[in-house]
Each structure stands twice: as C-alpha cells, then as structure tokens.
Design a protein around this motif. Sequence first.
Motif, PDB file in Angstrom:
ATOM      1  N   UNK A 110      -8.859  -3.649   8.492  1.00 30.63           N
ATOM      2  CA  UNK A 110      -8.865  -2.210   8.311  1.00 30.63           C
ATOM      3  C   UNK A 110      -9.665  -1.993   7.212  1.00 30.63           C
ATOM      4  N   UNK A 111     -10.317  -0.746   6.855  1.00 31.28           N
ATOM      5  CA  UNK A 111     -10.957  -0.807   5.654  1.00 31.28           C
ATOM      6  C   UNK A 111     -10.404  -0.714   4.556  1.00 31.28           C
ATOM      7  N   UNK A 112     -10.609  -1.462   3.444  1.00 28.96           N
ATOM      8  CA  UNK A 112      -9.886  -1.501   2.211  1.00 28.96           C
ATOM      9  C   UNK A 112      -9.098  -2.877   2.179  1.00 28.96           C
ATOM     10  N   UNK A 113      -9.026  -3.751   3.356  1.00 29.92           N
ATOM     11  CA  UNK A 113      -8.317  -4.808   3.275  1.00 29.92           C
ATOM     12  C   UNK A 113      -8.908  -5.999   2.185  1.00 29.92           C
ATOM     13  N   UNK A 114      -8.197  -6.827   1.780  1.00 27.33           N
ATOM     14  CA  UNK A 114      -8.704  -7.918   1.167  1.00 27.33           C
ATOM     15  C   UNK A 114      -8.426  -9.219   1.773  1.00 27.33           C
ATOM     16  N   UNK A 158      -3.613 -12.908  -5.081  1.00 30.66           N
ATOM     17  CA  UNK A 158      -3.064 -12.094  -4.032  1.00 30.66           C
ATOM     18  C   UNK A 158      -2.856 -10.555  -4.611  1.00 30.66           C
ATOM     19  N   UNK A 159      -3.269  -9.599  -3.876  1.00 30.28           N
ATOM     20  CA  UNK A 159      -2.608  -8.349  -4.209  1.00 30.28           C
ATOM     21  C   UNK A 159      -1.951  -7.368  -2.966  1.00 30.28           C
ATOM     22  N   UNK A 160      -1.477  -6.068  -3.262  1.00 28.66           N
ATOM     23  CA  UNK A 160      -1.029  -5.692  -2.021  1.00 28.66           C
ATOM     24  C   UNK A 160      -2.055  -5.448  -1.054  1.00 28.66           C
ATOM     25  N   UNK A 161      -3.169  -5.406  -1.339  1.00 30.85           N
ATOM     26  CA  UNK A 161      -4.278  -5.170  -0.237  1.00 30.85           C
ATOM     27  C   UNK A 161      -4.494  -6.343   0.560  1.00 30.85           C
TER      28      UNK A 161
END
Lengths: 391, 160
Positions: A110-114, A158-161
């Motif tokens: 999804x847009x914004x995912x890392x 790692x991030x929450x995205x």
Amino acid sequence: MMNLVNDTVKAIPPSGIRKFFDIAAEMENIISLGVGEPDFDTPWHIREEGIYSLEKGKTFYTSNAGMLELREEICKYLKRKFDLTYQVNEVLVTVGGSEGIDLTLRAMIEPGDEVLIPEPCFVSYKPCTILAGAKPITIPLKEENEFKLTAEEIETYVTEKTKIIFLPFPNNPTGATMSKEELEKIAEVIIKHDLFVISDEIYAELTYEKKHCSIASLPGMMERTLIINGFSKAYSMTGWRMGFAVGPEELIRAMTKIHQYAIMCTPTTSQYAAIEALRNGDTDVEEMRKAYNGRRRVVVNGFREMGLSCFEPLGAFYVFPSIQGLNMTSEEFCTKLLYEQGVAVVPGTAFGDCGEGFIRVSYAYSIEELKVALERIAVFVDSIKDAKQKD
Amino acid sequence: MRQKILELLEQNSKMTVDDIAIMLQCPKDEIEKEIKEMEKEKIICGYHTLINWDKTDKDVVTALIEVRVTPQRGQGFDKIAERIYRFREVKAVYLMSGGFDLTVIIEGKTMKEVALFVAEKLSTLDSVLSTATHFVLKKYKDYGMILEEDKKDERMVVSP
C-alpha cells in the motif's frame, strides 16, 4: 509532445551490471567471472522432455497458476528437500524467481509502506520495491558478520511503516547462508514487529556445509513468509524462465490474479521440462553441487593466497573477496583488471553501496578457466601492491 | 574420502594432488598416501589419455568381436580370457551375459590387419567356438566424453 516515460521509472538508476556488461562485451579473449548463471547445460533428460512436449503439440496455454501436475510435484519437492508442507493452492508457477518477487510486492504494497532490503543483494529488489510504490530501506550487512542478517540490524531499521523484509539466503552476491539457529533469532524480531518475509531461496540447492533451512519451517513463520524458488540455478534452467512462489493461500490467489492478467501462464514447454526435473533431477543437482563445491574451495584458496581477505561462502556460486587496502574503489579495481588482465569481475557496488571495497567473483566455470583467471588476478593484485609501495 | 578422490581423478587424471587437497579440504600428504595405496591395491589401475585418432595422421581401426567359447574344466572362462588378453593387439576383454561369452576389443592399423589377427590368432585358439567381428565406423562418445563437441560458452558475458 507528452512525456513518454513516467518519473518513477526515470528515477530508477541504471543497473551497475549493465555498464560492465557493455564494456566487457566489446573486448575479446576475456575470461569473465561475472556471470550469474550456471555453466552446466540443462541436463539432457530435462531438455528431452521439453522437446518431446513440443513434438506432441503441447503448445497451448496452461492454467494460470501452472499445470496441476507441476504444482503437485513442487509440493512433493519442497517436502522431500526442505521438509516444508504446502498444498497446491499455495503454489504459483512464475516466470523465473524474478516474476515472483515482482508479483508479491505488487499484491501486498500500500502507498507509504516500507520494505527492508538487506544489502549487498540481487539487483532487482530495490527497483521492484519502488515500482510497486513502496519505500526501500537498506540494511547494510557487514563482513564481520559474514554478511548474515542479525536481529539487532532489523531492530535498527524497522519502523511502524515497515511491512515486508527481504531474506535473500543463500545470497547473491556474497554467497552467505543462514543456519536454523541464526534464522530463529531473526524470526523472533520479525514476529515481534509483525513483518512479512519474502524469502528468496533460489540458491537453496547450492549449499555446501549444511542443508538449507527455510525460515518458513520455523514456528509462527509459515503464515508470514512467501518463498521464492525456482529451476534456474538448481537445474541450470535459467533461459527456460521457470520459478515458483509458495506462501499463504490468500496472497498466492492475489498474485495469481495479477499473473493471470499480465502473463497468462509460464511457457508450457518449460513446465513440462520442469516436471521432469523435479521427478528425476535429484542426481543431476547433486553432481552439479559437488562440482561447484570443489571450485568454491579452489577460488577461496586462490584469493587468500593473493593476500585478499575472503570469508568462506557456504552457498550460491559466488565469492565476495575484499579489496580494501589496495586504495582503489571496487569500480576502479574491476575496470583496471578488465583492461590490464582481461578478467571481468563485478564490483560489489553493483549490489548496494555497502558493496564498496568488495568484488563479486562467480565460480560457475571450469576449474581450468578459474585457475587461469586466478593467476591473472594475482598478477594484477601484485602489480597494485608494488605500485603502492613505490608511492 | 577414497571415493571422492577417485571421482575427481576419473574426471581428470591430470588433476594435481594440490588441487585435490584444496577441493576436498584434506592435507596433501594424506591424499598422496591414499592415491599410492590405491595404486598398489589396483583400485587405480592406470592413467590414460583419451585421444581421437581420427583427427591425426595415425591409422587406427577398432573392432568389437563377439567370442563364443567352451569353458575349460576346473578353470571356467578365466584361462581362455587370459590367453586372449595377453595379445598386445587386444585392448579389452569382458565376460558377458547373453548370446555370447566374451567381448574382445582389438585395435590395428587397417581392417585387414584386424581381420587377419582374428582369423589367425583368435579363432584358432582351442576353446574358441566362434567369433563375430564388428568394426567401429565412428566413435561419438567414449569414456564419458563427447568427442565431436565444440563447447563454446554462450552465456552473456556479465549477468546479475
């Protein structure tokens, strides 16, 4: 006149490999240790089966996910070799491992995912991530860890995205592998942060000390792993374009949907050949693996004798020696080596910025060619060292 | 370990002990010792070179002869096989199952020379009942090597 190419594609940098290919292809009589495919021909019985299927007129589309017979054989293969239990509706036959990677990203992002990408790694991960609309986050792996991925490194990036993490082992270009114990440590972090793993196991058959362990076999991991595997490296079938993706049924169904519209199905001839490979190819794979193993030891030994530090790779068919201490960038080293000694190796930077100071040497060649190449590289390295001393 | 050494030497008898030692991760003197012992035990019987004589000026004709014999009392086939293989022209003798007893492979300069050898020296042996001579017209593959193939590396020079 409108823009013919969109900005996203324009922004993707050209492959570092391509540049080298263009130079090397122009020169004559070079020994290229820069290939990423086996030197063995596809075993004859597999080729024969493919040819026979053409003679019998098997030239029509197959079902989108791949012939049922083939998917059944894939499930049997995974059970037999890696003790993984999958059903036929969890298998998608893809055009090489490459398509599997692309489909997974396109189905999930999804847009914004890392997406976490440990480097150095195969050249496709980053571009495919960008094309799918996600943000690639590089994890630079370290030689002191033998280029394995550690739990601490995942925690750092790692991030929450973060949605997906790539796990490319056995690795191209480093030849690094990860044992069951090492995978257990990172599985903990992956589960803790609810990440999804794309496990690129295309070199799974080519491991030399221990049998390959897939992270999907660990508790709690099967539902969050998509395994990419195929026939290119194990069975020497690179040009046949045959790979497969196995994973959670819902994801495979989505990937099959995209595959159905974009590709229809993988080549029918290749599918018939692949069935034969899975049924009767075990001996061939073992013979090739033994041959690679012998060559691997000769090449690692060769580099160490030259005085270049080289950790022992336990998988794939690459060696990743360090050229630090020679006061040159990887690109400079490779370009000079090519022009002065006619040997082509690939600069580590083609696989990620942290590949600076390393070169990728493939040993998918006969022992004789490897020895000649090693001699030439040794001459070159000596000449650099001499020049340095004179400074 | 022995089997691994043998598999390497079978592929390439010119492989040096140094290379074998690196490939099998085993000390050089151990490899040397094993090889010497296998030579003594006649596990390694010889080191030959596979030559395609058709590409040279030397005339070589090979024939495969099916020989039927009456085995000697108390000695079976071994005695008659020995009488045959002692001849310099005889390159191979195998005891066979099926319609005949021994396969004898003979090399000579011409077909006539080979045929005369069979007629004068082989058929005349006491225990030999009959012979059937077949001449090799063309060798495609021998000892696991394809003789005619020109192996070119057709891969792209550099690939990811």
